[in-house]
Write a protein that holds these residues in place. Structure first.
Motif, PDB file in Angstrom:
ATOM      1  N   LYS A  24     -15.870  26.188  -1.030  1.00 46.91           N
ATOM      2  CA  LYS A  24     -15.276  26.018  -2.441  1.00 46.91           C
ATOM      3  C   LYS A  24     -14.145  26.795  -2.280  1.00 46.91           C
ATOM      4  N   GLN A  41     -30.758  24.768  -6.900  1.00 46.89           N
ATOM      5  CA  GLN A  41     -29.732  24.233  -8.172  1.00 46.89           C
ATOM      6  C   GLN A  41     -28.801  25.507  -8.514  1.00 46.89           C
ATOM      7  N   GLU A  42     -29.476  26.769  -8.510  1.00 49.58           N
ATOM      8  CA  GLU A  42     -28.700  27.765  -9.352  1.00 49.58           C
ATOM      9  C   GLU A  42     -27.595  28.358  -8.260  1.00 49.58           C
ATOM     10  N   ALA A  44     -25.901  26.447  -5.883  1.00 50.52           N
ATOM     11  CA  ALA A  44     -24.932  25.588  -5.697  1.00 50.52           C
ATOM     12  C   ALA A  44     -23.962  25.642  -7.064  1.00 50.52           C
ATOM     13  N   ARG A  45     -24.588  25.739  -8.240  1.00 51.35           N
ATOM     14  CA  ARG A  45     -23.795  25.994  -9.541  1.00 51.35           C
ATOM     15  C   ARG A  45     -23.108  27.106  -9.588  1.00 51.35           C
ATOM     16  N   SER A  46     -23.621  28.300  -9.023  1.00 49.19           N
ATOM     17  CA  SER A  46     -22.810  29.715  -8.877  1.00 49.19           C
ATOM     18  C   SER A  46     -21.534  29.326  -8.062  1.00 49.19           C
ATOM     19  N   GLY A  48     -19.812  26.743  -7.737  1.00 48.91           N
ATOM     20  CA  GLY A  48     -18.875  25.926  -8.234  1.00 48.91           C
ATOM     21  C   GLY A  48     -19.051  24.334  -7.762  1.00 48.91           C
ATOM     22  N   TRP A  49     -20.287  24.245  -7.186  1.00 53.23           N
ATOM     23  CA  TRP A  49     -20.625  22.814  -6.781  1.00 53.23           C
ATOM     24  C   TRP A  49     -21.541  22.085  -7.745  1.00 53.23           C
ATOM     25  N   GLU A  50     -21.356  20.795  -7.628  1.00 53.68           N
ATOM     26  CA  GLU A  50     -22.306  19.978  -8.358  1.00 53.68           C
ATOM     27  C   GLU A  50     -23.544  20.011  -7.770  1.00 53.68           C
ATOM     28  N   HIS A  51     -24.740  19.727  -8.358  1.00 53.91           N
ATOM     29  CA  HIS A  51     -25.867  19.840  -7.742  1.00 53.91           C
ATOM     30  C   HIS A  51     -26.699  18.345  -8.354  1.00 53.91           C
TER      31      HIS A  51
END
Length: 329
Positions: A24, A41-42, A44-46, A48-51
């Motif tokens: 990213k 999941q967390e 990925a989102r941390s 800046g990715w969609e999960h």
């Protein structure tokens, strides 16, 4: 709009935070999606990715594959990793990938193994790859689709894998081969992809050396030499490419003929998390002198641990500052 970058992975190993954040950071404007599970999941989102939960990506092809699939392997091969059916997953992920791409009407995309550190903005290469006429590019020593890929190829590849598990003669021969000649191996997605190319008319080429005329390299695996200088890394218990960084944050390696290549990606299979930390830290361009990965790994344990903590802290600081600027802007 740039083609999206998609990773597939189950579980949340320590290295995943590094590869997602690095990708990213190098591609801030690109849509990045992890087809993962609740464990990552967390992470990925941390970054800046969609999960997207890969188990929820359904298709008739995936159902058919799972109904036909069974382990084709040697007696000494372990098909389970991280408490999951790894041997099934490495092939099934392409059915998940196809379902996602078709649902989103995505015609082309970028895909790498989840242990790959992406160092460059892929937009630098995308137009030339898109105009090349190839259905897909490959890495892993030309054994799997990686890099820039057309969705149509993934659809045909999935169809080919189903055909393999419906071919009784092929299954019988393969089982005999693994049991008598290759007891530690199994029929994976790599072997399935090689068979797919034998059966079908498909246009692929290796991504690793595609930009070699510009002295740019996409790595197949850092634990294999591919003509580059190769050095012992005792802390890892193996040899690795003799990577070094310069003051501009470029990660390079010299071939045996003296040619120097800058690496756009580095595949970090079979190495420890400190290698990811070194790459992420050096990519920030904070070094005032040439720094070699092997030298960093060869330090005393105390010095090594201190440097690792500093490297991780630097990476997280600069990464959080970058995210703050994006959201503040």
């Amino acid at each position: 709009m740039p083609a999206p970058l998609v990773f597939t992975h189950y579980g949340d190993p320590d290295y995943l935070a590094f590869t997602l954040a690095q990708a990213k950071a190098s591609n801030p404007e690109r849509r990045c999606i992890l087809l993962g599970d609740d464990l990552n999941q967390e992470t990925a989102r941390s970054a800046g990715w969609e999960h997207i939960e890969y188990r929820e990506l359904c298709s008739s092809k995936r159902d058919t594959f799972n109904a036909r699939f069974f382990w084709i392997q040697g007696i000494s091969h372990n098909p389970v990793k991280g408490g999951e059916d790894w041997l099934r997953f490495v092939s099934e992920r392409f059915f998940c990938l196809e379902a996602f791409l078709v649902n989103e009407r995505i015609e082309s995309f970028w895909h790498f193994d989840s242990d790959t550190m992406i160092l460059h903005d892929l937009s630098i290469y995308e137009r030339e790859l898109a105009d090349s006429g190839f259905d897909a590019f490959t890495l892993c020593n030309d054994a799997c689709p990686s890099g820039y890929i057309q969705t149509a190829l993934i659809s045909e590849f999935c169809k080919s894998m189903i055909e393999d598990y419906e071919d009784r003669n092929f299954i019988r021969t393969s089982l005999q081969n693994f049991r008598s000649l290759r007891p530690t191996h199994a029929y994976t997605e790599m072997e399935a992809f090689c068979r797919y190319r034998e059966k079908c008319s498909v246009s692929t080429t290796q991504l690793s050396s595609f930009f070699s005329d510009r002295n740019i390299w996409f790595d197949d695996c850092m634990c294999q030499d591919h003509g580059f200088q190769f050095v012992n890394a005792p802390r890892l218990g193996k040899k690795i490419k003799n990577f070094y960084s310069d003051k501009n944050g470029r990660i390079c390696c010299q071939q045996m003929d003296g040619s120097i290549y800058e690496f756009a990606t580095i595949n970090c299979s079979w190495v420890s998390t400190d290698v990811y930390a070194w790459i992420a830290s050096e990519r920030l361009g904070c070094a005032s002198v040439c720094v070699k990965l092997a030298d960093s790994l060869g330090k005393s344990l105390r010095s090594y641990c201190v440097d690792l903590v500093v490297a991780v802290a630097r990476f997280l600081f600069y990464r959080s500052r970058s995210l703050f600027r994006r959201f503040a802007g």
